[in-house]
Structures are given as structure tokens and as C-alpha cells.
Scaffold this motif. Structure first.
Motif, PDB file in Angstrom:
ATOM      1  N   PHE A 171      42.576 -16.096 -30.328  1.00 44.25           N
ATOM      2  CA  PHE A 171      42.338 -17.267 -30.107  1.00 44.25           C
ATOM      3  C   PHE A 171      41.439 -17.080 -28.860  1.00 44.25           C
ATOM      4  N   ALA A 172      40.321 -17.744 -28.882  1.00 43.43           N
ATOM      5  CA  ALA A 172      39.467 -17.755 -27.837  1.00 43.43           C
ATOM      6  C   ALA A 172      38.635 -18.907 -27.701  1.00 43.43           C
ATOM      7  N   THR A 173      38.645 -19.515 -26.254  1.00 45.18           N
ATOM      8  CA  THR A 173      38.015 -20.779 -25.737  1.00 45.18           C
ATOM      9  C   THR A 173      37.061 -20.746 -24.624  1.00 45.18           C
ATOM     10  N   PRO A 174      36.297 -21.567 -24.626  1.00 45.81           N
ATOM     11  CA  PRO A 174      35.349 -21.640 -23.534  1.00 45.81           C
ATOM     12  C   PRO A 174      36.247 -22.057 -22.268  1.00 45.81           C
ATOM     13  N   VAL A 175      35.810 -21.851 -20.945  1.00 44.35           N
ATOM     14  CA  VAL A 175      36.481 -22.374 -19.838  1.00 44.35           C
ATOM     15  C   VAL A 175      35.463 -22.504 -18.871  1.00 44.35           C
ATOM     16  N   PRO A 283      33.737 -27.518 -30.233  1.00 37.89           N
ATOM     17  CA  PRO A 283      34.947 -28.527 -29.474  1.00 37.89           C
ATOM     18  C   PRO A 283      33.966 -29.764 -28.812  1.00 37.89           C
ATOM     19  N   GLU A 284      32.612 -29.827 -29.063  1.00 38.70           N
ATOM     20  CA  GLU A 284      31.935 -30.942 -28.467  1.00 38.70           C
ATOM     21  C   GLU A 284      32.122 -32.122 -29.522  1.00 38.70           C
ATOM     22  N   ARG A 285      32.688 -31.564 -30.677  1.00 38.47           N
ATOM     23  CA  ARG A 285      32.751 -32.954 -31.781  1.00 38.47           C
ATOM     24  C   ARG A 285      33.943 -33.655 -31.459  1.00 38.47           C
ATOM     25  N   GLY A 286      34.928 -33.174 -30.810  1.00 35.82           N
ATOM     26  CA  GLY A 286      36.011 -33.823 -30.053  1.00 35.82           C
ATOM     27  C   GLY A 286      35.824 -34.834 -29.313  1.00 35.82           C
ATOM     28  N   GLY A 287      34.422 -35.124 -28.885  1.00 32.77           N
ATOM     29  CA  GLY A 287      33.701 -36.300 -28.304  1.00 32.77           C
ATOM     30  C   GLY A 287      34.245 -36.516 -26.788  1.00 32.77           C
ATOM     31  N   THR A 288      34.841 -35.484 -26.234  1.00 32.80           N
ATOM     32  CA  THR A 288      35.364 -35.924 -24.886  1.00 32.80           C
ATOM     33  C   THR A 288      34.068 -35.486 -23.889  1.00 32.80           C
ATOM     34  N   ASP A 293      35.624 -28.329 -19.119  1.00 33.27           N
ATOM     35  CA  ASP A 293      36.328 -28.434 -17.811  1.00 33.27           C
ATOM     36  C   ASP A 293      37.801 -28.888 -17.802  1.00 33.27           C
ATOM     37  N   ARG A 294      38.120 -29.563 -19.055  1.00 33.25           N
ATOM     38  CA  ARG A 294      39.643 -29.686 -19.197  1.00 33.25           C
ATOM     39  C   ARG A 294      40.460 -28.464 -19.628  1.00 33.25           C
ATOM     40  N   VAL A 295      39.749 -27.530 -20.144  1.00 31.20           N
ATOM     41  CA  VAL A 295      40.528 -26.194 -20.275  1.00 31.20           C
ATOM     42  C   VAL A 295      40.539 -25.625 -18.774  1.00 31.20           C
ATOM     43  N   ALA A 296      39.581 -25.503 -18.206  1.00 30.04           N
ATOM     44  CA  ALA A 296      39.756 -24.921 -16.774  1.00 30.04           C
ATOM     45  C   ALA A 296      40.886 -25.646 -15.903  1.00 30.04           C
ATOM     46  N   GLY A 297      41.070 -27.027 -16.185  1.00 36.40           N
ATOM     47  CA  GLY A 297      42.026 -27.615 -15.488  1.00 36.40           C
ATOM     48  C   GLY A 297      43.325 -27.310 -15.930  1.00 36.40           C
ATOM     49  N   LEU A 298      43.633 -27.348 -17.094  1.00 31.97           N
ATOM     50  CA  LEU A 298      44.934 -26.785 -17.571  1.00 31.97           C
ATOM     51  C   LEU A 298      45.027 -25.417 -17.169  1.00 31.97           C
ATOM     52  N   ILE A 299      44.147 -24.395 -17.123  1.00 31.35           N
ATOM     53  CA  ILE A 299      44.481 -22.928 -16.568  1.00 31.35           C
ATOM     54  C   ILE A 299      44.786 -23.156 -15.013  1.00 31.35           C
ATOM     55  N   GLY A 300      44.193 -24.002 -14.271  1.00 37.01           N
ATOM     56  CA  GLY A 300      44.683 -24.052 -12.777  1.00 37.01           C
ATOM     57  C   GLY A 300      46.145 -24.452 -12.840  1.00 37.01           C
ATOM     58  N   GLU A 301      46.257 -25.463 -13.430  1.00 40.36           N
ATOM     59  CA  GLU A 301      47.814 -25.890 -13.499  1.00 40.36           C
ATOM     60  C   GLU A 301      48.890 -24.875 -13.945  1.00 40.36           C
ATOM     61  N   VAL A 302      48.405 -24.088 -14.874  1.00 36.79           N
ATOM     62  CA  VAL A 302      49.472 -23.118 -15.237  1.00 36.79           C
ATOM     63  C   VAL A 302      49.559 -22.048 -14.016  1.00 36.79           C
ATOM     64  N   LYS A 303      48.385 -21.745 -13.584  1.00 37.41           N
ATOM     65  CA  LYS A 303      48.565 -20.696 -12.399  1.00 37.41           C
ATOM     66  C   LYS A 303      49.298 -21.340 -11.285  1.00 37.41           C
ATOM     67  N   GLU A 304      48.975 -22.473 -10.875  1.00 38.61           N
ATOM     68  CA  GLU A 304      49.615 -23.195 -10.092  1.00 38.61           C
ATOM     69  C   GLU A 304      51.199 -23.259 -10.220  1.00 38.61           C
TER      70      GLU A 304
END
Ligand code: NDP
Ligand code: PYC
Length: 343
Positions: A171-175, A283-288, A293-304
Motif C-alpha cells: 500500500f502506498a499513499t502520498p504524505v 485521492p483528489e476524487r474524495g473531494g476533501t 495533509d490529512r495523511v501527514a496529520g495522522l502520521i503525526g498523531e501515530v508517532k506522538e
């Protein structure tokens, strides 16, 4: 983490020199120039990133498959459109990566046009890690999933007979502001390649990795390889993932189930001929408008929350180091590669 230790000492070899050496090996054993270039880059990338179970350790296996006539190193894949967002690829008993790359351009157009597309590859030999297939999609802003089945060496939970392959998924996602987050893992307790490295180096396996030929738990890698089998990771949950991958990579694509791979008439062959599935999403089709940025935020929370690193970070660190200092190869391994190249 990978069970096999990644070599950190040895003769440093520049990435481009390793690619060139591997290319000579593939060409000497009958591949086309295009196939040699693709597989050499792929295998050297695994070694560079410390994907030890699918780096140069695999070269004798590639050569065994080519020499025995099990795989066609000059195969010409055919690409067929099965719908506006569905590509069918017949690798024609060749390697998976050249077949994938032959279809990738049209596939990307389908993803951009439709927001999502599927690529189903069959009659393909995948003998590598999956991350090289998916990481580039994330660098292009896309979310990518891929699945491959291999050869029967994993028992279902509670079972005695090997039905599943080690069946990796990636699985690969932009961050935003960082390298893509990529995970790439077998559905088994460990990769078969790591069991073989453990057997070669005289290590025992972690408890719960596999069973012997009588279905009894064992930590002896030789017992796993000699009529025994690996277990799925996480009991019945990993068993279900292994099942799903047989369905997606084989039943759906028209490739062989892991259980159907029969190379007995080709002594020395090691590359399973099965299938591979890709699902790639824009993922742009998700319309957010803020996906990365949301993925980067989640990674930040996981690390925190306490996870010290994300999947892929070890590889990226090793990549930076080996591109700077060279890829360390044990002298015996380098000599083996040079002999295979006819140097
Ligand atoms: P690993 O268990 O070594 O790693 C699985 C994933 O977990 C990787 O993305 C890894 O990232 C990540 N990871 C490992 N340790 C940690 C940690 N402490 N914290 C966070 N993330 C972590 O993989 P496997 O042994 O299951 O598989 C190894 C390779 O074998 C894969 O590349 C797979 O594609 C390949 N394979 C290929 C097959 C084929 O048929 N072609 C069959 C089976 C396996 P990182 O890489 O950064 O460490
Ligand atoms: O390491 O399990 C493995 C594997 C199987 C096919 C390619 N790699």
C-alpha cells in the motif's frame, strides 16, 4: 522488521555499478535488453533499500528459472482493455515487472480519467518486493494497492498442507511534505526468502513462524523448507488475507493459484508463475482538497502516540545512506555475481 539482517559491511558498490553488473547477468542468461534493464534496476533497488530477502540473494533463482526454460526472458506481454478502468495484461510467461511497465502508461490515463483503475496481470513471474511497483504511484499523488500470490508454502490456520503462497500486499499513499508512506508485507509470518537466508546462516526462526512436515510447530528453518510450511501472520486473520490475495491475484486475473504452480519439470526454477493485481485511486476524487495533509496529520498523531517509525522509513534512510556510501556486498556474494556475469 525483516528477519534477515541487512548487510551493513562489505565491499561498497555504487548503485549504477550494481545495476550494470546485474544487467550483464540477465543478458547472459537470455533475457531481452528491456527485461534485463527493468529487472536489474528492480533488484538493485531492493539491495539498496535493504530489502535483503529480495535483493541480490535472488539472482541465482532468476538464473535458475531462465536456464531451466521455466520463464521466458524475452516474453512480449499483451495489454487488453476490459472496460474504461480495467486493464488485463497477459505477461506471456514472462516477468511481472516488464508486463506491468508495458501497461503502466495507459493505466495512469485510466486512473486520471476515472478516479480509479484496476490492472490484472496473469502468467507473470514476480520474484521481488512489491514496494518498487507502488511507491512511484504515491510520488505521482495517487494511492496504490498491489497483491501477488506466489507458490504453496503456507498452511491455512490449523492446517497441515500448504495451500497459500507467502502472498504479499503493498500500500502506498502520498504524505504532504514527506516521502510516501508505503507498507509491503507478506501474509505469512515471514517471507520464504527470509527462511532460506536463516537456513543458510544457521539461525532459528521466531516461535510461531512455521510447522514441520508433520504439521508440528518448529523454529528450524530447514524443517520448514523440507516438507514443512510457514504459518499466516496473526492466525486466522492472516489466513483470511492470504485467501483474499489468492482470489484477487489469481482467481480474478486468470493467473495460477499458488497451489497450482508446478515447476517439477524445470529443476532449478524458483520464480513462481502466478498473477498480480493493482488498484490505484486518485485521492483528489474524495473531494476533501486536503488528502495528503490529512495523511501527514495522522502520521503525526501515530508517532506522538508512541510508534517510533512508519513503514518505509527504514528503507528511505538506508537508501540515502547507500546512495551516498555505496551498497555493501559481502565479498563472496560479489564474486558469485561476477561469476554469473562471466566476468
Ligand atoms: P517485513 O516484515 O520485513 O516488513 C513489512 C512492512 O513492515 C514493511 O513495510 C516494513 O517497512 C514495515 N516494518 C517493519 N518493521 C517495522 C517497525 N518496527 N515499525 C513500523 N514498520 C515496520 O516484510 P515481510 O518479511 O513480510 O516481506 C518482505 C518482503 O518480501 C516484502 O517486500 C514483500 O513484498 C516480499 N515478498 C515477495 C513475495 C513475492 O511473491 N514476490 C512473497 C513474499 C514476500 P520497512 O521496509 O521500512 O522496514
Ligand atoms: O520470499 O516468500 C518469498 C517469495 C516468494 C516468491 C518470491 N518471494
Amino acid at each position: 522488521a525483516a528477519f534477515a539482517q541487512t548487510a551493513e559491511s562489505g565491499t561498497p558498490v555504487a548503485f549504477a555499478d550494481l545495476v550494470a553488473l546485474l544487467e550483464r547477468i540477465f543478458l547472459r542468461h537470455g533475457t531481452s535488453e528491456r527485461v534485463a534493464a527493468i529487472l536489474s534496476e528492480n533488484c538493485a533497488s531492493c539491495e539498496r533499500d535493504g530489502s535483503t530477502s529480495h535483493g541480490v540473494f535472488r539472482i541465482p533463482g532468476y538464473v535458475g528459472s531462465l536456464k531451466s526454460g521455466w520463464v521466458d526472458g524475452r516474453a512480449e506481454p499483451t495489454v487488453e482493455e476490459a472496460g474504461p478502468a480495467f486493464l488485463r495484461v497477459d505477461a506471456a510467461n514472462g516477468f511481472a515487472q516488464p508486463a506491468f511497465l508495458a501497461a503502466r502508461g495507459r493505466f495512469l490515463e485510466m486512473v486520471r480519467d476515472n478516479g480509479v483503475a484496476v490492472m490484472a496481470i496473469r502468467n507473470s513471474h514476480h520474484f521481488s518486493a512489491l514496494w518498487p511497483d507502488v511507491e512511484p504511484f504515491a510520488r505521482e499523488g495517487l494511492v496504490a494497492l498491489s497483491f501477488v500470490n506466489s507458490f504453496a508454502c503456507v498452511v491455512p490456520p490449523g492446517g497441515k498442507a500448504a495451500v497459500y503462497g507467502t502472498n504479499p500486499m503493498a500500500f502506498a499513499t502520498p504524505v504532504a511534505g514527506a516521502d510516501p508512506m508505503v507498507f509491503d508485507q507478506a501474509a505469512s509470518s515471514m517471507a520464504n526468502g527470509d527462511v532460506r537466508i536463516a537456513a543458510r546462516e544457521g539461525h532459528v526462526l521466531p516461535a510461531g513462524s512455521g510447522v514441520d512436515r508433520d504439521g508440528k510447530p518448529t523454529t528450524d528453518p530447514k524443517a520448514v523448507l523440507d516438507g514443512g510450511a510457514l504459518l499466516p501472520f496473526g492466525g486466522h486473520k492472516g489466513g483470511s488475507i492470504a485467501f483474499m490475495i489468492e482470489v484477487l491475484a489469481a482467481a480474478l486475473t486468470g493467473g495460477k493459484y499458488s497451489r497450482e504452480v508446478d515447476w517439477s519439470a524445470h529443476p532449478g526454477a524458483e520464480t513462481p508463475c502466478t498473477g498480480q493485481l493493482f488498484i490505484v485511486i486518485d485521492p483528489e476524487r474524495g473531494g476533501t482538497g486536503a488528502f495528503a495533509d490529512r495523511v501527514a496529520g495522522l502520521i503525526g498523531e501515530v508517532k506522538e502516540a508512541g510508534q517510533d517509525r512508519m513503514p518505509g522509513e527504514r528503507r528511505y534512510a538506508r537508501r540515502a545512506r547507500t546512495l551516498r556510501d555505496g551498497i555493501p556486498l559481502a565479498p563472496a556474494r560479489l564474486a558469485e555475481l561476477r561469476a554469473l556475469a562471466g566476468d
